[in-house]
Design a protein around this motif. Sequence first.
Motif, PDB file in Angstrom:
ATOM      1  N   THR A 191      16.021  65.626 -20.084  1.00 43.91           N
ATOM      2  CA  THR A 191      17.068  65.295 -21.047  1.00 43.91           C
ATOM      3  C   THR A 191      16.449  64.583 -22.231  1.00 43.91           C
TER       4      THR A 191
ATOM      5  N   THR B 184      17.094  61.484 -25.185  1.00 43.79           N
ATOM      6  CA  THR B 184      17.880  60.336 -25.613  1.00 43.79           C
ATOM      7  C   THR B 184      17.998  60.339 -27.125  1.00 43.79           C
TER       8      THR B 184
ATOM      9  N   GLY C  60      22.977  64.179 -19.984  1.00 38.27           N
ATOM     10  CA  GLY C  60      22.019  64.494 -18.932  1.00 38.27           C
ATOM     11  C   GLY C  60      22.449  65.773 -18.233  1.00 38.27           C
TER      12      GLY C  60
ATOM     13  N   ALA D 183      21.537  64.423 -13.077  1.00 41.25           N
ATOM     14  CA  ALA D 183      22.010  64.391 -14.463  1.00 41.25           C
ATOM     15  C   ALA D 183      22.386  62.978 -14.872  1.00 41.25           C
TER      16      ALA D 183
ATOM     17  N   ARG E  94      19.472  60.805 -15.683  1.00 39.96           N
ATOM     18  CA  ARG E  94      18.749  61.184 -16.898  1.00 39.96           C
ATOM     19  C   ARG E  94      19.536  60.923 -18.174  1.00 39.96           C
ATOM     20  N   LEU E  95      20.524  60.048 -18.097  1.00 35.89           N
ATOM     21  CA  LEU E  95      21.314  59.730 -19.284  1.00 35.89           C
ATOM     22  C   LEU E  95      20.576  58.808 -20.249  1.00 35.89           C
TER      23      LEU E  95
END
Length: 328
Positions: free
Chosen positions: A3, A5, A204, A226, A229-230
């Motif tokens: 992912t 950011t 994510g 998910a 993975r934010l």
Amino acid sequence: MTTTTASRDIAVLSAHRVVTEAETTRSLEEMIFEVTSAALEAAGLDHASLDGVVLSGQDQTDGRVISCMTSAGPASGVDRDTTMIASSGEHALIYGWMRLLSGQGRNVLVVGWSKPSESVDPDRAELVSAEPFVLRPTGMNATLAAALQASRWTPPHTTVDDVVAWPLGVCDLPARADAVYAFVLTVADAVGDRTPRAWIHGAGWSTEAYELGSRDLATPTALLQAVERLGDAPGVSEWDTVEIAAPSEPAVRHVVDAIGVDPSAAVNPSGSLRESPAPPHVAGLGRMFAALDAVSAAPGPRVAAGIGLHGFAGQGATVLVVSNKKKG
């Protein structure tokens, strides 16, 4: 899967949709043109001022081979950078967000659709997806996969009213619909004096193994990954509203428990899986649209998450976190 950011503030400047049980007066292309035009008008843009377009359709349910060939025109994709994402509508939305993060333009139009009423029966299309060589009279589809998953959480011999596939009844399963969604995303310095629907704080996503026998259907592994993975987006404990598109109502409840949603958070205030109908390909987009509504209508600071589970028994998961305040 990975992912990204956000390094820049990205706004959802506008969003528009058409959802109907079965559209008989307009073709899919006409629906796409209507929805994208409305989204662009609400954003103060037109077809000529777009930097890029991201499309998401599905050949099996669209009834069109390489469906973007016929849909790119009504979706403003002529003579500009156009990308087709076939995995799910929510992946297209995340792709558009990442496009702006990478500096590819200052705005992007994301369009996702599915119009099963114009094509073959969705169950038949799912049979083809599960068995690409011989179309079996019986086999795997989304309903059977959801039932297999729900059976992991249901005590044996449980009685179910209006059973479709034990342990799921009619009210446990998503309702079908024809739907088109459009979102206009833009970088912060291009917002001007307009009021965005929301600001994207992070996303994510993850995908599990395709084979049902290769994974534990009782554990939403893709979703847990998910959420992990934010990045620096607001975590689960900070979500005021959670909108979830899942294979069944038991799956919605299991998602809430598995990721630890705060008991005070509003879960699916836009309605149940039957009250908010959408085809599987864009069901996640529908919940992300509802998450935008939740924050844009709030009188004070608010954070919402839209969750989309796609594929048999939630094989893939996508989480989008939005707020009515800029990330900074």
